[in-house]
Design a protein around this motif. Structure first.
Motif, PDB file in Angstrom:
ATOM      1  N   TYR A 112       0.833  -1.206   0.000  1.00 36.58           N
ATOM      2  CA  TYR A 112       0.000   0.000   0.000  1.00 36.58           C
ATOM      3  C   TYR A 112       0.869   1.259   0.000  1.00 36.58           C
ATOM      4  O   TYR A 112       0.539   2.251  -0.637  1.00 36.58           O
ATOM      5  CB  TYR A 112      -0.928   0.002   1.216  1.00 36.58           C
ATOM      6  CG  TYR A 112      -2.111  -0.921   1.092  1.00 36.58           C
ATOM      7  CD1 TYR A 112      -3.261  -0.523   0.419  1.00 36.58           C
ATOM      8  CD2 TYR A 112      -2.087  -2.194   1.647  1.00 36.58           C
ATOM      9  CE1 TYR A 112      -4.350  -1.362   0.311  1.00 36.58           C
ATOM     10  CE2 TYR A 112      -3.174  -3.042   1.538  1.00 36.58           C
ATOM     11  CZ  TYR A 112      -4.305  -2.622   0.867  1.00 36.58           C
ATOM     12  OH  TYR A 112      -5.388  -3.468   0.751  1.00 36.58           O
ATOM     13  N   GLN A 113       1.993   1.209   0.728  1.00 38.08           N
ATOM     14  CA  GLN A 113       2.900   2.358   0.761  1.00 38.08           C
ATOM     15  C   GLN A 113       3.364   2.715  -0.644  1.00 38.08           C
ATOM     16  O   GLN A 113       3.312   3.877  -1.060  1.00 38.08           O
ATOM     17  CB  GLN A 113       4.107   2.027   1.649  1.00 38.08           C
ATOM     18  CG  GLN A 113       5.210   3.078   1.657  1.00 38.08           C
ATOM     19  CD  GLN A 113       5.015   4.155   2.696  1.00 38.08           C
ATOM     20  OE1 GLN A 113       4.350   3.945   3.690  1.00 38.08           O
ATOM     21  NE2 GLN A 113       5.617   5.319   2.474  1.00 38.08           N
ATOM     22  N   ALA A 114       3.805   1.695  -1.394  1.00 32.62           N
ATOM     23  CA  ALA A 114       4.281   1.940  -2.763  1.00 32.62           C
ATOM     24  C   ALA A 114       3.146   2.413  -3.665  1.00 32.62           C
ATOM     25  O   ALA A 114       3.339   3.297  -4.518  1.00 32.62           O
ATOM     26  CB  ALA A 114       4.919   0.674  -3.322  1.00 32.62           C
ATOM     27  N   TYR A 115       1.952   1.854  -3.496  1.00 30.83           N
ATOM     28  CA  TYR A 115       0.816   2.261  -4.327  1.00 30.83           C
ATOM     29  C   TYR A 115       0.387   3.689  -4.004  1.00 30.83           C
ATOM     30  O   TYR A 115       0.152   4.498  -4.908  1.00 30.83           O
ATOM     31  CB  TYR A 115      -0.360   1.300  -4.117  1.00 30.83           C
ATOM     32  CG  TYR A 115      -1.650   1.823  -4.716  1.00 30.83           C
ATOM     33  CD1 TYR A 115      -1.868   1.782  -6.090  1.00 30.83           C
ATOM     34  CD2 TYR A 115      -2.631   2.385  -3.896  1.00 30.83           C
ATOM     35  CE1 TYR A 115      -3.047   2.286  -6.644  1.00 30.83           C
ATOM     36  CE2 TYR A 115      -3.802   2.882  -4.435  1.00 30.83           C
ATOM     37  CZ  TYR A 115      -4.007   2.833  -5.808  1.00 30.83           C
ATOM     38  OH  TYR A 115      -5.172   3.343  -6.344  1.00 30.83           O
ATOM     39  N   TYR A 116       0.289   4.019  -2.721  1.00 30.00           N
ATOM     40  CA  TYR A 116      -0.173   5.351  -2.333  1.00 30.00           C
ATOM     41  C   TYR A 116       0.766   6.451  -2.829  1.00 30.00           C
ATOM     42  O   TYR A 116       0.334   7.559  -3.149  1.00 30.00           O
ATOM     43  CB  TYR A 116      -0.304   5.447  -0.807  1.00 30.00           C
ATOM     44  CG  TYR A 116      -1.451   4.651  -0.215  1.00 30.00           C
ATOM     45  CD1 TYR A 116      -2.619   4.421  -0.941  1.00 30.00           C
ATOM     46  CD2 TYR A 116      -1.374   4.137   1.076  1.00 30.00           C
ATOM     47  CE1 TYR A 116      -3.666   3.699  -0.393  1.00 30.00           C
ATOM     48  CE2 TYR A 116      -2.420   3.416   1.638  1.00 30.00           C
ATOM     49  CZ  TYR A 116      -3.558   3.195   0.893  1.00 30.00           C
ATOM     50  OH  TYR A 116      -4.610   2.484   1.432  1.00 30.00           O
ATOM     51  N   SER A 127       6.814   9.850   4.469  1.00 32.64           N
ATOM     52  CA  SER A 127       6.681   9.839   5.925  1.00 32.64           C
ATOM     53  C   SER A 127       5.219   9.949   6.350  1.00 32.64           C
ATOM     54  O   SER A 127       4.762   9.242   7.255  1.00 32.64           O
ATOM     55  CB  SER A 127       7.493  10.984   6.533  1.00 32.64           C
ATOM     56  OG  SER A 127       7.374  10.991   7.946  1.00 32.64           O
ATOM     57  N   ASP A 128       4.470  10.845   5.670  1.00 35.11           N
ATOM     58  CA  ASP A 128       3.043  10.991   5.983  1.00 35.11           C
ATOM     59  C   ASP A 128       2.292   9.694   5.711  1.00 35.11           C
ATOM     60  O   ASP A 128       1.423   9.280   6.497  1.00 35.11           O
ATOM     61  CB  ASP A 128       2.432  12.131   5.161  1.00 35.11           C
ATOM     62  CG  ASP A 128       2.926  13.501   5.606  1.00 35.11           C
ATOM     63  OD1 ASP A 128       3.383  13.618   6.759  1.00 35.11           O
ATOM     64  OD2 ASP A 128       2.863  14.448   4.792  1.00 35.11           O
ATOM     65  N   ILE A 129       2.622   9.056   4.596  1.00 33.66           N
ATOM     66  CA  ILE A 129       1.946   7.804   4.240  1.00 33.66           C
ATOM     67  C   ILE A 129       2.290   6.705   5.247  1.00 33.66           C
ATOM     68  O   ILE A 129       1.428   5.904   5.631  1.00 33.66           O
ATOM     69  CB  ILE A 129       2.320   7.382   2.812  1.00 33.66           C
ATOM     70  CG1 ILE A 129       1.763   8.394   1.799  1.00 33.66           C
ATOM     71  CG2 ILE A 129       1.791   5.985   2.493  1.00 33.66           C
ATOM     72  CD1 ILE A 129       2.225   8.169   0.377  1.00 33.66           C
ATOM     73  N   SER A 179      -9.101  10.184  -0.055  1.00 31.09           N
ATOM     74  CA  SER A 179      -8.273  11.238   0.520  1.00 31.09           C
ATOM     75  C   SER A 179      -7.526  10.692   1.733  1.00 31.09           C
ATOM     76  O   SER A 179      -7.843   9.617   2.253  1.00 31.09           O
ATOM     77  CB  SER A 179      -9.129  12.440   0.934  1.00 31.09           C
ATOM     78  OG  SER A 179     -10.077  12.072   1.936  1.00 31.09           O
ATOM     79  N   TYR A 180      -6.549  11.445   2.193  1.00 30.93           N
ATOM     80  CA  TYR A 180      -5.664  10.987   3.259  1.00 30.93           C
ATOM     81  C   TYR A 180      -6.430  10.708   4.550  1.00 30.93           C
ATOM     82  O   TYR A 180      -6.243   9.660   5.179  1.00 30.93           O
ATOM     83  CB  TYR A 180      -4.579  12.045   3.505  1.00 30.93           C
ATOM     84  CG  TYR A 180      -3.538  11.640   4.513  1.00 30.93           C
ATOM     85  CD1 TYR A 180      -2.499  10.780   4.165  1.00 30.93           C
ATOM     86  CD2 TYR A 180      -3.588  12.128   5.828  1.00 30.93           C
ATOM     87  CE1 TYR A 180      -1.536  10.413   5.087  1.00 30.93           C
ATOM     88  CE2 TYR A 180      -2.628  11.757   6.757  1.00 30.93           C
ATOM     89  CZ  TYR A 180      -1.602  10.906   6.390  1.00 30.93           C
ATOM     90  OH  TYR A 180      -0.649  10.537   7.311  1.00 30.93           O
ATOM     91  N   TYR A 181      -7.309  11.620   4.963  1.00 36.08           N
ATOM     92  CA  TYR A 181      -7.994  11.420   6.237  1.00 36.08           C
ATOM     93  C   TYR A 181      -8.936  10.220   6.181  1.00 36.08           C
ATOM     94  O   TYR A 181      -9.150   9.532   7.191  1.00 36.08           O
ATOM     95  CB  TYR A 181      -8.745  12.693   6.641  1.00 36.08           C
ATOM     96  CG  TYR A 181     -10.137  12.845   6.081  1.00 36.08           C
ATOM     97  CD1 TYR A 181     -11.240  12.353   6.778  1.00 36.08           C
ATOM     98  CD2 TYR A 181     -10.364  13.453   4.840  1.00 36.08           C
ATOM     99  CE1 TYR A 181     -12.522  12.479   6.276  1.00 36.08           C
ATOM    100  CE2 TYR A 181     -11.639  13.580   4.338  1.00 36.08           C
ATOM    101  CZ  TYR A 181     -12.719  13.100   5.047  1.00 36.08           C
ATOM    102  OH  TYR A 181     -13.995  13.221   4.538  1.00 36.08           O
TER     103      TYR A 181
END
Length: 477
Positions: A112-116, A127-129, A179-181
C-alpha cells in the motif's frame, strides 16, 4: 531442570517426597506449586472415603475444613494443560487465521505504501503515508494490551466478533476512500482497532492449551501473519490494475471474512483466570530480566519494520527492479518469515526462547545494514528472504518468552499487556522517523536507522538473558 520448561514437573513432585527434598531450589518449588491442582475449602458433614483419599474427620459444628479439588479449571494448573489433541490443535488453527488477518494485514502495508506514493495519496510524503501503517500497527499492539481484561472476564467471543467486524468493515470503507484522512480512518484506525481486538485471543488461547510445546504452537499460529503478508500483497498487486483499487480492497475484505469466520467457529476457551487480572504489575519492572526484555523489544520493533515498509520503494526508486519485480520483494520477505516463525520456534522449545531470539535479532539488524551496499537485484532478493526468516522469530517469540519470564501464570496477560503497550510506541514512531530520514538524506541512512535499532535491541535482550540464566552458554533460557 531448566526454569524455562515444565517437562520435569512430575520428577520434581516425586523428589519432594524423597529424603533431602528440603534441598529443592526455589525455582523447583515454584514450579511444583504451580503444577498443583487448585483447592477450595469446604466444611464436610458426610464426606465418604473416595479415590482421592478424602475422608470424614468430623460432623456438625466441629467439622474441620478439608482440601478438595476444585471442579473449575485453573490457569495455574499446569498438569491439566493438554499439550496436544484435536481440540488443542484446532486452537492453533483458530489462532493462525487471527494472525493471518491481523499481523498479516499489517505486513501487507509495504504494498500500500508503494501504491499510495503514486496513486490516490501521491500528494503526500512517504513519511506521511507511513503514519497510516504505523498507526495501524500501534493500535494492534496497544488495543491488544488494554483489551486483556475483557478476555479475562470471559468475553472472548464478543471480542473476536467485534474485531472481525471492524477488520472487514474497515476494508470495505477503505475501498471507498479517496483522501488521506479517509484512509487514516478506515485503514489505520478502524482496521487497527479491529486487529487489536483479535490479537489477545490469538496469543492468550494458546497458553491455556500448551506449556511444553508453547513455542512450537505459537510459531505455527504466528506463521499466519507471514502467509497473510504473502497472499494479500499478491492479491492486491494482481487485482488492482484490472479491477481497480476499490474492488481489490473489497476482495481482501471478503477473504478476511472467511478466515475470521473459521476462527470464530473453532476457538474454544478452556479456562480463564479465577479473577480479573490486574491492569498493571509495576513491580515487574523491578525484575531485571523483564525490564531489559521490554526495553530490547521496544528498540527492536522500532527498527524492524523499516525494511518491510521501504524495500519495495527502494528497488523502484534506485532502478534495481521494475514495478512488477519490486512488488515481489515484499512477498519474498514475508515468505521467508513463514519459515522464520516455525523453525526457530520449534528449536526454541529445546534451546530456550531467549537463546533463540538473540542471534535471530542480531542477524536481522546486520541484514538491514547490508542493504546499504546492495545495488543489484540478486543481493536484495537474498537479503529480503533472509531478513524475513530471522525477523520472523523476533516477531513470534516474545509472547513465549513473556510466559517463561512470568512465575505466576495468572499474571501472564498483565505482563504481556504492559510489554505490548511499550512496544506499540516503538511501532508508532519507528517508520515515520525513518520516513523523515529518507526524505532528508536517502535510503542508506534509513537502513542504518533500522539496522542499528534492531542490533541494539538484540544486545539489550542479551542482557535480559544473562539476568535470567547467567553467563552459561549451554543454559536453557
Amino acid at each position: 531442570m531448566s526454569d524455562s520448561s515444565f517437562e520435569d514437573v512430575e520428577k520434581v513432585a516425586q523428589h519432594k517426597n524423597e529424603p533431602g527434598s528440603e534441598h529443592l531450589t526455589q525455582q523447583q518449588e515454584d514450579l511444583l506449586e504451580a503444577s498443583e491442582p487448585p483447592f477450595t475449602a469446604h466444611e464436610d458433614d458426610d464426606l465418604e472415603a473416595n479415590g482421592n483419599g478424602l475422608r470424614q474427620v468430623g460432623t456438625g459444628a466441629g467439622a474441620s475444613l478439608h482440601q478438595v479439588p476444585s471442579s473449575k479449571p485453573s490457569v495455574n494448573n499446569i498438569r491439566s494443560v493438554p499439550n496436544g489433541g484435536t481440540k488443542a490443535w484446532l486452537q492453533v488453527l483458530a489462532s493462525f487465521f487471527l494472525f493471518f488477518n491481523s499481523w498479516g494485514i499489517v505486513n501487507t502495508f509495504g504494498t500500500y505504501q508503494a501504491y499510495y506514493e503514486t496513486g490516490i495519496l501521491a500528494d503526500s510524503s512517504p513519511s506521511d503515508i507511513s503514519w497510516i501503517g504505523s498507526i495501524q500497527a500501534f493500535l494492534l499492539m496497544f488495543v491488544g494490551a488494554i483489551t486483556g481484561s475483557i478476555y479475562d472476564a470471559g468475553y472472548v467471543h464478543s471480542l473476536m466478533l467485534v474485531g472481525s467486524f471492524l477488520v472487514v468493515f474497515g476494508q470495505m470503507m477503505l475501498s471507498l476512500a479517496s483522501s488521506y484522512y479517509q484512509v487514516i480512518l478506515a485503514q489505520a484506525i478502524c482496521i487497527g482497532i479491529g486487529c487489536g481486538c483479535l490479537f489477545v485471543p490469538g496469543v492468550a488461547i494458546l497458553s491455556t492449551y500448551f506449556s511444553t510445546k508453547i513455542a512450537t504452537a505459537m510459531g505455527l499460529a504466528a506463521s499466519g501473519s507471514s502467509l497473510g503478508g504473502v497472499i494479500y500483497p499478491i492479491i492486491f498487486h494482481r487485482l488492482q490494475p484490472t479491477i481497480g483499487f476499490p474492488w481489490a480492497t473489497r476482495v481482501i475484505g471478503f477473504i478476511a471474512l472467511f478466515g475470521l469466520g473459521i476462527s470464530n467457529f473453532v476457538l474454544r476457551v478452556r479456562t480463564i483466570p479465577d479473577s480479573r487480572r490486574k491492569f498493571l504489575d509495576l513491580p515487574a519492572f523491578k525484575e531485571p530480566q523483564y525490564a531489559l526484555f521490554v526495553l530490547g523489544t521496544f528498540l527492536g520493533f522500532m527498527g524492524l519494520y523499516v525494511v518491510f515498509f521501504y524495500v519495495q520503494s527502494y528497488a523502484i526508486e534506485t532502478n534495481i527492479a521494475g514495478d512488477n519485480m519490486s512488488f515481489y520483494l515484499l512477498s519474498i520477505l514475508n515468505a521467508g518469515s513463514i519459515f522464520g516463525r516455525i523453525i526457530p520456534n520449534f528449536i526454541a522449545d529445546r534451546t530456550g526462547p531467549l537463546n533463540m531470539i538473540i542471534p535471530c535479532a542480531m542477524i536481522s539488524g546486520i541484514l538491514a545494514l547490508c542493504l546499504i551496499a546492495s545495488h543489484s537485484l540478486a543481493p536484495v532478493i537474498v537479503i529480503c528472504a533472509l531478513y524475513g526468516f530471522f525477523s520472523g522469530s523476533f516477531v513470534s517469540l516474545p509472547p513465549t518468552i513473556l510466559v517463561h519470564l512470568t512465575a505466576n501464570r495468572a499474571m501472564i496477560g498483565t505482563r504481556m499487556g504492559m510489554c505490548f503497550t511499550v512496544v506499540s510506541i516503538g511501532l508508532l514512531i519507528g517508520t515515520p522517523i525513518s520516513g523523515q530520514i529518507l526524505n532528508a538524506t536517502g535510503f542508506p541512512q534509513t537502513w542504518v536507522f533500522g539496522g542499528v535499532l534492531v542490533i541494539a535491541g538484540s544486545i539489550v535482550i542479551g542482557a535480559s538473558r544473562v539476568a535470567k540464566g547467567g553467563w552459561g552458554l549451554m543454559v536453557k533460557v
